[in-house]
Design a protein around this motif. Structure first.
Motif, PDB file in Angstrom:
ATOM      1  N   LEU A 151      -5.451  10.478   6.204  1.00 14.52           N
ATOM      2  CA  LEU A 151      -4.445   9.607   6.830  1.00 14.52           C
ATOM      3  C   LEU A 151      -4.705   8.142   6.488  1.00 14.52           C
ATOM      4  O   LEU A 151      -3.761   7.374   6.274  1.00 14.52           O
ATOM      5  N   ARG A 152      -5.982   7.747   6.411  1.00 16.39           N
ATOM      6  CA  ARG A 152      -6.317   6.378   5.999  1.00 16.39           C
ATOM      7  C   ARG A 152      -5.804   6.097   4.587  1.00 16.39           C
ATOM      8  O   ARG A 152      -5.221   5.045   4.322  1.00 16.39           O
ATOM      9  N   LYS A 153      -6.014   7.048   3.695  1.00 18.70           N
ATOM     10  CA  LYS A 153      -5.551   6.880   2.313  1.00 18.70           C
ATOM     11  C   LYS A 153      -4.033   6.797   2.245  1.00 18.70           C
ATOM     12  O   LYS A 153      -3.485   5.987   1.497  1.00 18.70           O
ATOM     13  N   MET A 154      -3.353   7.633   3.015  1.00 17.78           N
ATOM     14  CA  MET A 154      -1.877   7.584   3.040  1.00 17.78           C
ATOM     15  C   MET A 154      -1.389   6.225   3.523  1.00 17.78           C
ATOM     16  O   MET A 154      -0.472   5.642   2.948  1.00 17.78           O
ATOM     17  N   ALA A 155      -2.001   5.717   4.579  1.00 16.54           N
ATOM     18  CA  ALA A 155      -1.598   4.423   5.128  1.00 16.54           C
ATOM     19  C   ALA A 155      -1.843   3.314   4.113  1.00 16.54           C
ATOM     20  O   ALA A 155      -1.007   2.421   3.945  1.00 16.54           O
ATOM     21  N   GLN A 156      -2.981   3.362   3.427  1.00 18.07           N
ATOM     22  CA  GLN A 156      -3.295   2.348   2.422  1.00 18.07           C
ATOM     23  C   GLN A 156      -2.293   2.395   1.263  1.00 18.07           C
ATOM     24  O   GLN A 156      -1.833   1.357   0.801  1.00 18.07           O
ATOM     25  N   GLU A 157      -1.931   3.588   0.828  1.00 16.55           N
ATOM     26  CA  GLU A 157      -0.953   3.711  -0.256  1.00 16.55           C
ATOM     27  C   GLU A 157       0.393   3.133   0.153  1.00 16.55           C
ATOM     28  O   GLU A 157       1.064   2.481  -0.651  1.00 16.55           O
ATOM     29  N   ARG A 158       0.785   3.362   1.393  1.00 16.31           N
ATOM     30  CA  ARG A 158       2.058   2.795   1.884  1.00 16.31           C
ATOM     31  C   ARG A 158       1.991   1.270   1.900  1.00 16.31           C
ATOM     32  O   ARG A 158       2.946   0.595   1.530  1.00 16.31           O
ATOM     33  N   ARG A 159       0.844   0.733   2.347  1.00 18.78           N
ATOM     34  CA  ARG A 159       0.705  -0.740   2.369  1.00 18.78           C
ATOM     35  C   ARG A 159       0.746  -1.293   0.946  1.00 18.78           C
ATOM     36  O   ARG A 159       1.325  -2.337   0.692  1.00 18.78           O
ATOM     37  N   ASP A 160       0.115  -0.599   0.017  1.00 20.47           N
ATOM     38  CA  ASP A 160       0.060  -1.061  -1.368  1.00 20.47           C
ATOM     39  C   ASP A 160       1.436  -1.036  -2.027  1.00 20.47           C
ATOM     40  O   ASP A 160       1.679  -1.806  -2.967  1.00 20.47           O
ATOM     41  N   GLN A 161       2.331  -0.186  -1.578  1.00 17.20           N
ATOM     42  CA  GLN A 161       3.667  -0.087  -2.158  1.00 17.20           C
ATOM     43  C   GLN A 161       4.576  -1.216  -1.714  1.00 17.20           C
ATOM     44  O   GLN A 161       5.610  -1.448  -2.317  1.00 17.20           O
ATOM     45  N   ARG A 162       4.204  -1.922  -0.711  1.00 15.76           N
ATOM     46  CA  ARG A 162       5.056  -3.012  -0.192  1.00 15.76           C
ATOM     47  C   ARG A 162       4.947  -4.263  -0.992  1.00 15.76           C
ATOM     48  O   ARG A 162       4.224  -4.628  -1.724  1.00 15.76           O
TER      49      ARG A 162
END
Length: 59
Positions: free
Chosen positions: A48-59
């Motif tokens: 879940l941490r990795k998913m959240a980080q990927e979402r932040r990186d896409q912004r």
């Protein structure tokens, strides 16, 4: 750990846990003969941490 226990620990719904597992977003440690999922808390937290980080990186 059951999906209900995992949901309580993470503060999200059991339905979300099941959906994430069905979509392959989180790893299922074991599927019981009755078709219920069991999870490893530390593994799921990291996923879940990795998913959240990927979402932040896409912004």
């Amino acid at each position: 750990m059951s999906s209900g226990e995992l949901a309580d620990e993470l503060g999200i719904s059991r339905r979300s846990i099941s959906r994430y597992a069905d979509e392959g977003l989180i790893s299922v440690a074991l599927t019981t003969p009755g078709g219920r999922y069991k999870f490893d808390l530390n593994t799921v937290r990291e996923e879940l941490r990795k998913m959240a980080q990927e979402r932040r990186d896409q912004r």
